[in-house]
Structure formats: C-alpha cells, structure tokens
Design an enzyme around this catalytic site. Structure first.
Site, short mmCIF file in Angstrom:
data_model
loop_
_atom_site.label_atom_id
_atom_site.label_comp_id
_atom_site.label_asym_id
_atom_site.label_seq_id
_atom_site.Cartn_x
_atom_site.Cartn_y
_atom_site.Cartn_z
CD GLU A 130 -6.90 2.95 6.71
OE1 GLU A 130 -6.02 2.24 7.19
OE2 GLU A 130 -7.50 2.68 5.65
NE ARG A 184 -4.12 -0.01 1.91
CZ ARG A 184 -5.33 0.30 1.46
NH1 ARG A 184 -5.66 1.57 1.22
NH2 ARG A 184 -6.23 -0.64 1.26
#
Length: 772
Positions: free
Chosen positions: A723, A320
């Site tokens: 997030e 990621r």
C-alpha cells in the site's frame, strides 16, 4: 568451501514470481478455469433499477417460465441469517426483504442450466416498489439527516482553539476526493460444490478465505467446520475482494445446497462494478493555522465519506483516513473528525491504502495552501513541517514516530532527481510559453503498517517436509499477483538452506490454516512470513536434537548448509538427512503462528499504538498541461521508496511501479459518476478510464532505499510494500496543480478536486485566468 555456496531463491535476492510464466502463457489456473462437475448450474443476480424504495413484491412468473431456469433464490430461501455484514452490524442482507437501498442492489438470484439463460432470465422479473427520497453523496446525506453507518472517530491533541487564535495566518478550505473502482482483471466469482450432511466446498477469488467461510456458514446456518474455502490465486484484488466476495460465495453455496448440484456465479463487468463497493470518496473540510515561515501551528479537519447503504468496512477505512491526515508532518495542535455517512449507493469498501490515501492528500493540500500563501517552494514547506525528534514526533493518535528516515530519503531524491534546477527551469519555461505549462512536485509518504483491528494481526502457516526432502508450504495469505507466495517460500528456503525449487506452494484453504486474516493492510508477508518461519524453526529444532543424539555431538555442531547438513565432521545431503530423520520417527511437520507485538489501540480515547512501524517513500513528478484543452502528460517521475531490507527487490520494485500508476490513475483519470437517479454511469471499461501503458511517465526512474533496514523485528528486517507506494502518485496531482497555478503567476492555490481530469484542469485554468 561448502559454507560459501549459495542457495537458489534465498531471501534478499531477486527471484522470479512463482507463477510469472504461467501468467504470461495463460497456464495459470483461476477459479473460472476449474472444470465443473457434471450437472453444474449457474447463478446470476437480479438487481434493483431504483436507488431507494419500499420493496412491495417480485413476480417471478416470466423468469420461471423460461426454458433452462431451475429456480430462484430470495431471502426466503436462506436457512440461516440473511446477513453478510463483515463487522457484525447486521446491516447488509444477502437479499433485502422490505427496502431497496441503492440502484443495482441484488434482490434475488436466478439459477439455470447456463450462465446466459440465468442472465437473461434475471431481467424478466417484475419488481413492484414504492419510491422513496434518496441521497447519493455525503453532503446531501448530511443535509437529509442521514445517520452515520458506524460510530465516527475523533483524534485530538493540544489546544486547537488557542493555537488558531494565536497563529498569524489561517486558511480554511474544502476538497473533494473521488473514489476508485478496483478494476481487477478477474472479476468476482465463486463455485460451490455441495457435500454430504452440511458440507460445502467453495472455490472463489477472495482476499479473506476465513471471512468467506464464516459468512457462508452464517447464511447456511451451519458451523464453520462444514465449509471449506479454497483460493489458488486471484487475478487482482486491491481490497475489492476482502469483503465483497461474501455475497457471491453465499449465493453459490445457498444454490448448491438447495439443488444439491455445483453452482457457479460470475457477474459480467457491468454488474460487478454496480453491485460491489469501491474506494470511498471524501469531502474534506480543513482549517490550517501557520506562522510566517509556513510552520503549521494547528490543524482541524472533518472527513465526510460516501459509505453507501451499509457499514461494510467504512469504520476502519474512515479511521485510517484520520490516522494518515498528518502524512509526514507534525501538527502541534490537532483535531480531526470522521463522518462515515450513509448514502443510497453501493457500500464502499477496502481499497489499496484503506482510507490512508484520502488522509494523505488532505495533508498535502494544506501544505500546498501554505506554500502559495507564503510564496515558498512547497518542498521547503514540507521539509519545515516534517516530523522531528523529541517533542515533534507525536502523531494525532499519540503514537511516537521513532523510525523516521524522511529527511535522508527526501534529501537523496531531491538530489538524484535534480529537483531544484528542474523547478527553476520550469518556472522560466512557463513565463514564455503561452499555451503549454509545466509543473513539478516532490511529495513524501509516511504510512503506518498493521491492521487497526488489532485481532487481525495474526497468521498461521503449515510446513511439511516429506521423506524425500521435498517441502510443502501452506499459509493463510492469498496470492493476487503481488508475489506473496514467492516471498514466503524464499523465507522457508533460506531457513532450511535449500533451493527454492524444493518447495511446493499450495492453494490457500481453510482446511489447513484456520482463522486467517485478510491479505490486506500490506501485512501479508509480515504476518505469513513470520508464521512460516516459526513452523520451520520447530522442525529444525527437532532435526537438530535428532542429529545431536544420533551422531553424539552437541547441538551447536549441527549446521544447515546449502542443500546439506553438517553434523560434527560429517556432511549429508539434505534429502538423505531427512530420510534418516523420517526412519527415526522424527516429526517433520509443524504449524507455525505469529502475532504482531507492541500494538494496541483505544478507539474511544483516540490513543494508542495502532502501527508496528512506518514505511516511507518519496516521488518527484513533472507534467505538462495544455491550457486550451486541459489535457496533460506525465513527463518524468523519480521514486525512492523504503521497503527495509527487501526480501525480493525485483518483486518490490514491481509493486512500487504498479502502486504509483494506480495511485496516479485515482487522482487523474478514474472518475466515478452517478446520475441524479442514483445510477452509476461509469460502470464498464468503456466509461471508466484506468491508466494505459501510454499514460505512464515518459521517464520512469524507480529505486529502493537499499540502505534502509526495519528497526522492528519483522521478517528479515523487511517492510511492507503493497500500500505505501500508492500515495506516491500524489506527486503527479501536485505537479498538475503547479502547472495550473502558473497561469496566475503562482499567486493562488488552484484547489483542484480529485480526480484532476482534463475537464477539471481546464476549468481551473479558466478560473485562474479570469481572476478574482
């Protein structure tokens, strides 16, 4: 008139967190508040005091001689598999048998009548070992020839070498990005209660009940159906309770089954911080080529991470990081590589953003380098490199950015924050202020939403309507203070057109919803909200069919109105209607399910659509530093963030505010430090500094982009909020960099490493003042 009556707690409205009053009055029950059964025992971990060694023997004579000690658990007491690796790589034992791999590694557990006895007894074990060389950071690990803990990833598009050769300008650099401790208010904790046969019930504080269930079953050597995991709420998680709770659940369950008594384990804060993983710190080598206008031509990057002794979640975390190494910017030619390095430290794990923040800050460093090299405002360089239409909308992993709203969002924040005038005022101020220097930065965020492990993009829910009209809601997500339960209840309330007070939200349990995904990746509301809605729609379909047949009307003439049901010309109160449906033997319960559409990912090729959609945001921060001490303050922050059509603006705004402050802490004050022996020395609030209330921006303006709506079919067209706003804190880091750069008239990029502690700020100032 009834059609215009509203219900209490419908979607897209401010609604108080369902446990808010309980939180502030102390009436909210956490795992530590559960009354212990008669005869309960307590466990405590005994840990290593060396970073790397061959384990020769452990002498428990003094431990077992201590009054109140019931026994000791070691690897030899594990009836099933001695492994709690969340990825199935079998590289993370509950207790090691032959090799110690980090300072603070759990070696055994003492079980005693009280926690204090267990804690004191654990220190009396005599551990014999043969010391081995160790490597603590990714650079040292590479030099020592340590392996990757999992397969690295490569993302590539275009012809990087040719673009580098043709570009007028090229800059190479290295950036160190620190890790971060989760510092949840409630630490790791588990309570296991043995049952008959293979059964065991585990109450714990985990973001991933199903994984805890499977791990306990794996360690006990029993099927998953013998293990029940319950979670009412957590006192904070931030990713630290996604996989790290496995150890504590396993130890509690092992002890409970061995002695047939309930067992609780709760480490103190020092042991919690030393024995559990953190945000990965990275060493990032970047190479950016660009033209005279500051437009990027090629990017090459290598992302080496301190992963720790085992893989844990380091593979997807480092993946990621690469997925977000572009942030908001189009790279015509790009090659990115991850280096998930094995080190002799605790295995790092998930943390809010899951590697994305480390990728985003690398992108912002390259933008900053270009701005100083070309003498431009960094915001102008950012805007020149934003993703655009047509051939400028393809990411390094070959997904098209089709929902980009950054041009509008950044333009709006630029205007409302008065960025241009304030930046000019700051430049003027810095010319005449010899000691205090100011800086300002406006930074964007583009964050992909979905688990990159595609199979986790699913959720289940269970909805019961009782014959008095009250509603029971259970879903697979976990509540850690973010308001997930409230949002899902709002979805159910609106679908049934009833007040939210009718809905009882119950604890997450593997008994009701199986095979749950972790509440992580900002996906909790997206997945569980849709699953709950699916369950409601099943029940409503049965009710509509019942009403149409009983009243002799068409299904179109049955409508759910606020707390009532209209059937043709008749109206019944909701509870009266439900009572009639019950008497007619209509099924009033349903299990809902949802899986995210459209996503796919081929890791071997580095191509696919790992994300269902993107969430966007921007923040503008202004800071003042003291060049004599390196100390600083955040004077003002303006945020405009995209949550689509917000399900609950009050909760979403709170998430944005909290995420920003946590992100700011990661980049400014929260420093993890290991000594040469491999001991984590920042292992308590006394040595690890999270932001205080006094560290928040003096002026803090937070606004949601209320004009935004998710183009994809998400729950009520909302977007994830957990997030993405974490990376808004990068604006503080970039503003500090501008303030430091002013001492050398902005001629050079300061190349601050993160966290930009006062010491690092002071050293950067001194270096720039000293000149070349």
């Amino acid at each position: 008139m009834k059609d215009t009556v509203s219900i209490t707690g419908s979607a897209h409205t401010d609604q108080t967190h369902d446990s808010a009053v309980k939180h502030v009055t102390g009436r909210a029950d956490y795992t530590d508040d559960i009354a212990l059964p008669e005869g309960s025992l307590h466990a405590y971990l005994g840990v290593s005091d060396v970073a790397h060694a061959k384990l020769l023997d452990i002498d428990f004579t003094e431990v077992l001689a201590m009054p109140g000690v019931v026994g000791v658990l070691t690897a030899a007491d594990i009836p099933g598999a001695n492994d709690i690796s969340p990825t199935g790589l079998k590289d993370e034992p509950v207790f090691p048998t032959d090799e110690i791999q980090f300072h603070g590694q759990p070696l055994f557990a003492v079980v005693a009548e009280t926690r204090d006895i267990a804690r004191r007894a654990a220190e009396r074990a005599q551990v014999a070992y043969e010391t081995l060389p160790h490597a603590l950071d990714p650079v040292a690990a590479q030099k020592a020839g340590y392996p990757h803990v999992t397969a690295p990833l490569k993302l590539e598009r275009g012809n990087v070498s040719a673009a580098q050769a043709d570009a007028p300008h090229r800059i190479r650099g290295r950036m160190r990005v620190g890790g971060q401790d989760h510092m949840y208010l409630e630490g790791q904790i588990a309570l296991a209660i043995p049952g008959e046969d293979d059964d065991v019930i585990v109450h714990c504080s985990t973001q991933h009940p199903s994984e805890a269930q499977h791990m306990v079953a794996h360690v006990l050597g029993v099927p998953s159906n013998a293990v029940v995991v319950n979670v009412r709420r957590m006192g904070g998680g931030f990713g630290g309770k996604e996989s790290q709770m496995n150890l504590f659940c396993a130890v509690a369950a092992l002890a409970a089954k061995k002695w047939n008594r309930a067992v609780k384990i709760r480490p103190d804060r020092d042991q919690d911080m030393t024995a559990t993983g953190k945000r990965h710190d990275f060493v990032i080598d970047y190479d950016v080529a660009f033209d005279d206008a500051g437009r990027i031509q090629a990017v090459e990057g290598c992302f080496a991470a301190r992963c720790g002794f085992s893989a844990d979640l380091s593979g997807p975390v480092t993946d990621r990081a690469l997925f977000h190494a572009d942030n908001a910017y189009f790279y015509p030619n790009v090659r990115l590589n991850s280096r998930p390095m094995k080190t002799n430290t605790v295995s790092n794990t998930a943390f809010r953003g899951f590697g994305g923040p480390q990728g985003v800050i690398a992108a912002e460093r390259m933008i900053e380098e270009i701005a100083y090299a070309t003498g431009q405002d960094p915001l102008d360089v950012r805007k020149a490199n934003f993703y655009g239409p047509d051939d400028r909308n393809v990411t390094p992993y070959h997904q098209k950015v089709e929902d980009n709203i950054l041009d509008r969002l950044v333009a709006e924040l630029e205007q409302t924050s008065d960025y241009r005038r304030r930046r000019q005022d700051i430049i003027t101020f810095n010319k005449t202020s010899p000691v205090l220097k100011r800086g300002i930065a406006l930074t964007p965020v583009k964050f992909g939403i979905s688990f990159t492990a595609t199979w986790y993009n699913q959720a289940g829910a269970l909805v019961h309507v009782y014959n008095d009209g009250s509603i029971h809601l259970n879903h697979g997500g976990t509540e850690m203070g973010q308001g997930l339960n409230t949002k899902v209840a709002q979805v159910v309330a609106e679908a049934f057109q009833v007040d939210i007070g009718r809905i009882k939200i119950t604890r997450t349990t593997t008994e009701k919803v199986p095979n749950t995904s972790a509440t992580a990746a900002s996906s909790g509301t997206d997945l569980n909200g849709m699953a709950a809605l699916d369950a409601v729609e099943q029940i409503k379909a049965r009710l509509v069919k019942f009403a149409a047949e009983t009243w002799g009307v068409s299904p179109d003439e049955v409508r759910f109105l606020p707390n009532t049901v209209r059937i043709g010309q008749d109206e019944l109160a909701f509870d009266a209607f439900i009572k009639q449906a019950y008497l007619a033997r209509v099924q009033l319960s349903a299990a809902g399910f949802y899986k995210t559409p459209k996503i796919h990912w081929d890791r071997a090729r580095g191509q696919g659509r790992p994300f269902y959609y993107y969430a966007y945001g921007a923040s503008c921060s202004e800071v003042t530093i003291d060049t004599l001490t390196g100390e600083y303050r955040v004077d003002r922050t303006d945020i405009l963030h995209d949550v689509g059509r917000s399900l609950n603006p009050a909760l979403d705004k709170g998430q944005v505010e909290g995420a920003f402050v946590q992100g700011m802490g990661w980049l400014t004050t929260e420093e993890l430090w290991w000594d040469d022996a491999g001991r984590l020395r920042t292992h308590a609030p006394s040595t690890y500094k999270i932001p205080l209330a006094s560290d928040r921006p003096r002026v803090f303006n937070v606004k949601l982009a209320d004009w935004s709506e998710n183009r994809e079919l998400t729950i009520k067209r909302s977007k994830a909020v957990g997030e993405p706003p974490f990376m808004l804190g990068i604006s503080v880091f970039e503003a500090l960099s501008m303030a430091v750069a002013s001492v050398a008239d902005y001629r050079e990029c300061p190349r601050l490493d993160a966290p930009a502690t006062p010491e690092r700020v002071l050293m950067a100032v001194a270096r720039l003042q000293a000149g070349p």
